[in-house]
Write an enzyme that holds these catalytic residues in place. Structure first.
Site, PDB file in Angstrom:
ATOM      1  N   SER A   1      43.261  44.610  39.183  1.00 26.75           N
ATOM      2  CA  SER A   1      43.028  45.009  37.794  1.00 26.75           C
ATOM      3  C   SER A   1      42.516  46.445  37.706  1.00 26.75           C
ATOM      4  CB  SER A   1      42.016  44.070  37.141  1.00 26.75           C
ATOM      5  OG  SER A   1      42.509  42.753  37.070  1.00 26.75           O
TER       6      SER A   1
ATOM      7  N   LYS B   1      33.285  34.598  31.115  1.00 24.64           N
ATOM      8  CA  LYS B   1      33.475  35.630  30.096  1.00 24.64           C
ATOM      9  C   LYS B   1      34.722  35.348  29.261  1.00 24.64           C
ATOM     10  CE  LYS B   1      32.704  40.604  29.832  1.00 24.64           C
ATOM     11  NZ  LYS B   1      32.429  41.812  30.613  1.00 24.64           N
ATOM     12  N   ASP B   2      35.802  34.936  29.932  1.00 30.02           N
ATOM     13  CA  ASP B   2      37.026  34.578  29.208  1.00 30.02           C
ATOM     14  C   ASP B   2      36.821  33.344  28.349  1.00 30.02           C
ATOM     15  OD1 ASP B   2      38.514  36.689  30.167  1.00 30.02           O
ATOM     16  OD2 ASP B   2      39.302  35.583  31.882  1.00 30.02           O
TER      17      ASP B   2
ATOM     18  N   GLU C   1      57.720  39.973   8.520  1.00 32.52           N
ATOM     19  CA  GLU C   1      56.335  39.593   8.758  1.00 32.52           C
ATOM     20  C   GLU C   1      55.510  40.840   9.070  1.00 32.52           C
ATOM     21  OE1 GLU C   1      55.241  36.844   7.767  1.00 32.52           O
ATOM     22  OE2 GLU C   1      55.340  35.317   9.328  1.00 32.52           O
TER      23      GLU C   1
ATOM     24  N   HIS D   1      48.400  41.234  40.476  1.00 28.95           N
ATOM     25  CA  HIS D   1      47.602  40.857  41.635  1.00 28.95           C
ATOM     26  C   HIS D   1      47.884  41.724  42.865  1.00 28.95           C
ATOM     27  CE1 HIS D   1      46.322  37.470  39.306  1.00 28.95           C
ATOM     28  NE2 HIS D   1      45.648  36.950  40.307  1.00 28.95           N
TER      29      HIS D   1
END
Length: 427
Positions: A223, A247-248, A291, A219
């Site tokens: 971004s 959108k998220d 894994e 922040h």
């Protein structure tokens, strides 16, 4: 970075005004994920994966807490307690499969998040701290996942712990001491299981705390975006809510559909069948593998087969940890002023070669250690280090990038005038 055009939180209801004065949580949320946080207007769906990673961590923490209530931390009862969770606890099968497959989904999301950062140059100034905290989160995830893999106490859990901790014994002078300290004894047993359980339970909360720092650091500069061009003004941004929350939300819906499909229709697809066999120290599995999300690093670990000054085993350990620690230095290894590979033709080719290289490393890491796979692993491991230490620095100094748009708005509207890359990136 301050955004003078950002909206400021002004509560209208008396209760919210009182709460904002005494404990400004509503203001914090509003400024972090609400209309008070402007973001570039051209973010694509690859920017969903940060939110998806947070959702995956939430799933892991919630299911993990409930599973811990039924887990028996002892070598004599751990395997049986996991079976009891699956068969006797109401909804236990759902929790166990959600937790196991949630780890895989978490790594899929984070790997995509990392490669998005590599492609769009999100590790470059002024976001170096965001990147460094992200790599720290990745390391914490790997440690948490390894310890969690041991807890079911099946054959692969036991021998995975035996083999991986055994590599620490390759460290000169102190290696065996470190191995015994990690296990609490000379072989995986009750002490190791207690330690791994305690750390596996604790580390997700440490990860969550580092994620808070990660978001806080993000922040400050704001971004990044697909062009890599800095925000020039209000016309380049939109409020995070409602534009990117919607959108998220769409991305989260797709994520949950894929997760549910894996959970209900193929819950054991990403696991290993040997882990449904109780741990037996006297019976070594024919093919010991971790894994799937560790396979690229396991391939690097196995790539050293001959002693050269140092034992091959020690070279493998150093290379495995070095392959991750190398990411910490990436902001300074790539000196190009242009962030996005959309405007760097040679860097874009190198990026896709790296993606293919990591995929081959994963394939090698999950395969048997035959001579053919050993040679292929050595070639791909060598290129992995060469990409960051040789290829990327050379490209950064020699490449002629394409002209960048003057602003994000110009790129969105398609009016490409273009300026010199250095001028736009450093503006």
């Amino acid at each position: 970075m301050s955004f003078p055009w950002a909206k400021h939180y002004e509560p209208k209801q008396p209760l919210m005004r009182w709460l904002d004065e005494k404990l400004p949580v509503p203001r914090l949320v509003y400024n972090a994920v609400g209309a008070g946080y402007p973001v570039p207007r051209n973010l694509n769906y690859f920017w969903n994966f940060g939110v998806l990673a947070g959702a995956a961590l939430g799933i892991q923490i919630i299911t993990g807490i409930v599973l811990a209530m039924h887990y028996h931390v002892a070598a004599a009862g751990a395997f049986d307690s996991v079976e009891a969770i699956m068969r006797d606890v109401r909804g236990g099968w759902f929790l166990r499969y959600a937790h196991a497959n949630g780890a895989s989904m978490f790594f899929i999301v984070v790997y995509t998040h990392i490669f998005r950062g590599l492609y769009y140059g999100s590790y470059k100034a002024p976001r170096e701290m965001v990147w460094l905290l992200g790599v720290t989160i990745f390391l914490l995830m790997m440690a948490t996942a390894f310890m969690g893999y041991v807890l079911p106490w099946g054959q692969m859990s036991f021998w995975g712990a035996q083999v991986i901790t055994g590599f620490f014994s390759a460290i000169p002078m102190v290696g065996e001491t470190i191995r015994v300290w990690l296990l609490g004894g000379y072989a995986p047993d009750d002490a190791a299981l207690n330690r791994f359980f305690a750390l596996h339970y604790l580390l997700p909360f440490v990860t969550a705390a580092v994620i808070v720092l990660h978001i806080w650091a993000l922040h400050i500069p704001g971004s990044n975006n697909p062009t890599g061009v800095d925000v020039k003004g209000e016309q380049d941004t939109v409020p995070f809510h409602p534009y990117y929350t919607a959108k998220d939300g769409f991305g989260l819906g797709i994520f949950l559909l894929i997760f549910a499909s894996l959970l209900f229709f193929a819950p054991n697809y990403l696991g290993h069948p040997d882990n449904y066999i109780p741990a037996n120290p006297l019976s070594t599995p024919a093919h010991i593998v971790p894994e799937w999300y560790f396979w690229p690093f396991y391939a690097i670990l196995r790539s050293f087969t001959a002693d050269f000054i140092l034992p091959a085993k020690l070279w493998g350990v150093l290379a495995m940890f070095g392959s991750i620690l190398l990411l910490f230095f990436l902001p300074w290894l790539d000196s190009s002023p242009v962030r996005s590979n959309n405007y760097r033709p040679k860097a874009r080719i190198a990026f896709w070669v790296l993606v293919a290289d990591v995929l081959v490393l994963g394939w090698v890491g999950g395969s048997e250690a035959t001579p053919t796979y050993a040679i292929l692993g050595q070639i791909t491991a060598a290129y992995y280090f060469a990409h960051f230490l040789i290829v990327l620095p050379i490209i950064a100094r020699s490449e002629r990038p394409r002209p960048l748009p003057h602003s994000i708005t110009e790129a969105v509207l398609g009016n490409h005038g273009g300026t010199s890359p250095a001028q736009t990136a450093l503006a």
